[in-house]
Design an enzyme around this catalytic site. Structure first.
Site, PDB file in Angstrom:
ATOM      1  N   TYR A 190     -61.451  87.601  41.386  1.00 39.19           N
ATOM      2  CA  TYR A 190     -61.610  88.834  42.159  1.00 39.19           C
ATOM      3  C   TYR A 190     -60.243  89.299  42.618  1.00 39.19           C
ATOM      4  O   TYR A 190     -59.465  88.500  43.161  1.00 39.19           O
ATOM      5  CB  TYR A 190     -62.492  88.600  43.389  1.00 39.19           C
ATOM      6  CG  TYR A 190     -63.885  89.134  43.182  1.00 39.19           C
ATOM      7  CD1 TYR A 190     -64.068  90.493  42.916  1.00 39.19           C
ATOM      8  CD2 TYR A 190     -64.992  88.307  43.242  1.00 39.19           C
ATOM      9  CE1 TYR A 190     -65.347  90.999  42.705  1.00 39.19           C
ATOM     10  CE2 TYR A 190     -66.267  88.808  43.024  1.00 39.19           C
ATOM     11  CZ  TYR A 190     -66.433  90.160  42.758  1.00 39.19           C
ATOM     12  OH  TYR A 190     -67.690  90.667  42.548  1.00 39.19           O
ATOM     13  N   GLU A 233     -59.882  92.615  44.300  1.00 38.62           N
ATOM     14  CA  GLU A 233     -60.140  93.926  44.923  1.00 38.62           C
ATOM     15  C   GLU A 233     -58.909  94.388  45.663  1.00 38.62           C
ATOM     16  O   GLU A 233     -58.259  93.598  46.367  1.00 38.62           O
ATOM     17  CB  GLU A 233     -61.341  93.837  45.869  1.00 38.62           C
ATOM     18  CG  GLU A 233     -62.655  93.836  45.119  1.00 38.62           C
ATOM     19  CD  GLU A 233     -63.871  93.770  46.030  1.00 38.62           C
ATOM     20  OE1 GLU A 233     -63.728  93.923  47.253  1.00 38.62           O
ATOM     21  OE2 GLU A 233     -64.970  93.537  45.494  1.00 38.62           O
ATOM     22  N   ASP A 279     -59.134 115.684  30.421  1.00 39.05           N
ATOM     23  CA  ASP A 279     -59.744 114.427  29.973  1.00 39.05           C
ATOM     24  C   ASP A 279     -59.310 114.246  28.514  1.00 39.05           C
ATOM     25  O   ASP A 279     -59.846 114.885  27.614  1.00 39.05           O
ATOM     26  CB  ASP A 279     -61.270 114.540  30.093  1.00 39.05           C
ATOM     27  CG  ASP A 279     -61.988 113.307  29.547  1.00 39.05           C
ATOM     28  OD1 ASP A 279     -61.353 112.489  28.848  1.00 39.05           O
ATOM     29  OD2 ASP A 279     -63.199 113.174  29.805  1.00 39.05           O
ATOM     30  N   THR A 315     -59.916 107.369  28.229  1.00 38.83           N
ATOM     31  CA  THR A 315     -60.336 106.016  27.897  1.00 38.83           C
ATOM     32  C   THR A 315     -59.131 105.341  27.254  1.00 38.83           C
ATOM     33  O   THR A 315     -58.125 105.996  26.953  1.00 38.83           O
ATOM     34  CB  THR A 315     -61.504 106.005  26.887  1.00 38.83           C
ATOM     35  OG1 THR A 315     -61.106 106.751  25.738  1.00 38.83           O
ATOM     36  CG2 THR A 315     -62.766 106.589  27.473  1.00 38.83           C
ATOM     37  N   LYS A 358     -59.973 104.580  22.203  1.00 41.08           N
ATOM     38  CA  LYS A 358     -60.230 105.459  21.040  1.00 41.08           C
ATOM     39  C   LYS A 358     -58.943 105.515  20.211  1.00 41.08           C
ATOM     40  O   LYS A 358     -58.564 104.500  19.625  1.00 41.08           O
ATOM     41  CB  LYS A 358     -60.726 106.822  21.538  1.00 41.08           C
ATOM     42  CG  LYS A 358     -62.064 106.699  22.284  1.00 41.08           C
ATOM     43  CD  LYS A 358     -62.614 108.013  22.742  1.00 41.08           C
ATOM     44  CE  LYS A 358     -63.986 107.870  23.353  1.00 41.08           C
ATOM     45  NZ  LYS A 358     -63.992 107.885  24.813  1.00 41.08           N
ATOM     46  N   ARG A 368     -61.867  98.449  25.641  1.00 43.45           N
ATOM     47  CA  ARG A 368     -62.690  99.483  26.270  1.00 43.45           C
ATOM     48  C   ARG A 368     -62.294  99.601  27.732  1.00 43.45           C
ATOM     49  O   ARG A 368     -62.206  98.601  28.441  1.00 43.45           O
ATOM     50  CB  ARG A 368     -64.169  99.103  26.200  1.00 43.45           C
ATOM     51  CG  ARG A 368     -64.681  98.804  24.825  1.00 43.45           C
ATOM     52  CD  ARG A 368     -66.187  98.751  24.800  1.00 43.45           C
ATOM     53  NE  ARG A 368     -66.723 100.088  24.934  1.00 43.45           N
ATOM     54  CZ  ARG A 368     -66.716 100.981  23.944  1.00 43.45           C
ATOM     55  NH1 ARG A 368     -66.241 100.679  22.768  1.00 43.45           N
ATOM     56  NH2 ARG A 368     -67.205 102.179  24.133  1.00 43.45           N
TER      57      ARG A 368
END
Ligand code: DSN
Length: 428
Positions: free
Chosen positions: A60, A62, A211, A237, A240, A246
């Site tokens: 973790y 955060e 985007d 993203t 691609k 991903r």
């Protein structure tokens, strides 16, 4: 050493969970022996794949580097800082948030950071090439915000038929005064004029959001113009044309916007960042900074243009008449009135070509049927295919589609594709 580690992991899955292992092996074989023509998919390098499967998944973290809510984050801070540094270098901007789990999350964080519920924003509708997070009715963006959609040019006599109608977009924005203008698309084959969108946003006092999920690799290498310095905020993203794991990424040059974005991503929208994925993003950004990645992106476009030309020769109409980037939208009705996207996708898959059905502008068929196919060349280019093979791919596409899925034709083409795939293996 790294390979041994990977093999250990691999055999650990096989021993611990044979059912999942069989599925993974089958999927690996499917990817290795078929031609991936989905414009939004790619094959990552072995290094990216390995980074995504490391001990970093255990942690973790955060918060942000130097300001975490958990102990033990020393190396996670280093990894995230490297990812940020490479992302800003790659896109020529000042600030990056590398934590969004996906492109849709990056968009959600942007809306959360910069708009209030009920605010109006301008975008291209999904059915003209936009994305579901750009205002689709049942998506957060259409449910809690008010999209207005600018059009394409629908006049057949206009040489820019089916390209963005910038004049109409300006008129619409001046009339509705959106708080944000959103450009960048999921199924648009032409260059985006970011400077023109900036002028439109400026005239109505709006934020400009780009985007660039689809074209990120092309933008990073200068093969497509950059949204900077025009856009206030850029989302993408990483998997691609950028050929990473991903994930999502948010970029800006504006310090105030960067602060708002950081708060919106965490704690606004997400909890713990996926540190193994952030490490894989960093590795992919490092690869994209190398000169050979620029040549890869140039070849993606050359391949797309070769495929487009070969399909046009066979009588297929392409939306907007062709492509400037990595994708094209084929209007199947032009070859045969009864051809549908759904049938095409299914028949081509049986023959070893993986595509996705896609609506064409003003499509009269429903989204689960459609009259079009979206084809892209990023994955084929990764495995080393060039213009000569694009002609062959167009032949195969046409043979299968015009045979209306004849199993004998599919089997014959499948065999030829298996042979081609063996000559052009995946990166790992
Ligand atoms: N689903 C992606 C695409 O295929 O373009 C966009 O999120």
């Amino acid at each position: 050493m790294a390979t041994d580690t990977l093999n250990d992991t691999v055999s650990a899955i096989a021993a611990s969970d044979p059912a999942i292992w069989r599925c993974i092996q089958s999927e690996q074989k499917r990817q290795a022996t078929t031609l991936e023509l989905i414009a939004s998919e790619n094959h990552v390098s072995k290094a990216v794949m390995e980074a995504a499967g490391t001990c970093l998944t255990n942690k973790y973290a955060e918060g942000y580097p130097g300001a975490r809510y958990y102990g033990g984050c020393e190396f996670h801070d280093q990894i995230e800082r490297i990812a940020i540094e490479r992302a800003t270098q790659l896109f020529g901007c000042k600030y990056a948030n590398v934590q969004p789990h996906s492109g849709a999350n990056a968009n959600a964080a942007t809306f959360l950071a910069l708009l209030n519920a009920g605010d109006t924003f301008a975008s291209l509708v999904l059915s003209d090439g936009g994305h579901l997070s750009h205002g689709m009715k049942i998506n957060f963006s259409g449910k809690y915000f008010k999209p207005i959609h600018y059009p394409l040019i629908y006049d057949l006599n206009n040489p820019k038929f089916e390209q963005i109608d910038y004049d109409a977009a300006e008129k619409l924005c001046l009339e509705h005064k959106p708080k944000m203008v959103l450009c960048g698309y999921s199924a648009y084959p032409r260059v985006i004029d970011f400077a023109r969108f900036h002028a439109i946003a400026d005239k109505c006092g709006a934020i400009l959001m780009a985007d660039i999920a689809h074209i990120a690799g092309l933008v990073a290498t200068g093969v497509h113009p950059s949204p900077f310095p025009h856009a206030h905020i850029v989302t993408t993203t990483t998997h691609k044309t950028l050929r990473g794991t991903r994930g999502g990424l948010i970029l800006t040059n504006d310090e105030e916007i960067a602060k708002k974005i950081d708060k919106a991503v965490f704690p606004g929208l997400q909890g713990g960042p996926l540190m193994h994925i952030i490490a894989a993003k960093a590795v992919a950004f490092g690869e994209a900074l190398r000169p050979e990645f620029k040549e890869y992106c140039r070849q993606i476009v050359r391949n797309a243009q070769a495929l487009a030309a070969a399909l046009k020769e066979k009588g297929y109409r392409l939306v907007s008449g062709g492509t400037d980037n990595h994708l094209m939208l084929v209007d199947l009705r032009s070859r045969s009135a009864d051809l549908t996207g759904a049938d095409g996708e299914k028949w081509l898959e049986a023959a070893g070509m993986i595509t996705n059905k896609n609506g064409v502008p003003n499509d009269t068929r429903p989204p689960k049927v459609t009259s079009g196919l979206r084809l892209g060349t990023p994955a084929l280019t990764t495995r080393g295919l060039k213009e000569a093979q694009m002609k062959q791919v167009a032949d195969w596409l046409d043979r299968v589609l015009t045979s209306k899925g004849d199993p004998a034709v599919a089997a014959q083409v499948r065999g030829q594709i298996t042979e081609l795939c063996a000559k052009f293996p995946l990166p790992h």
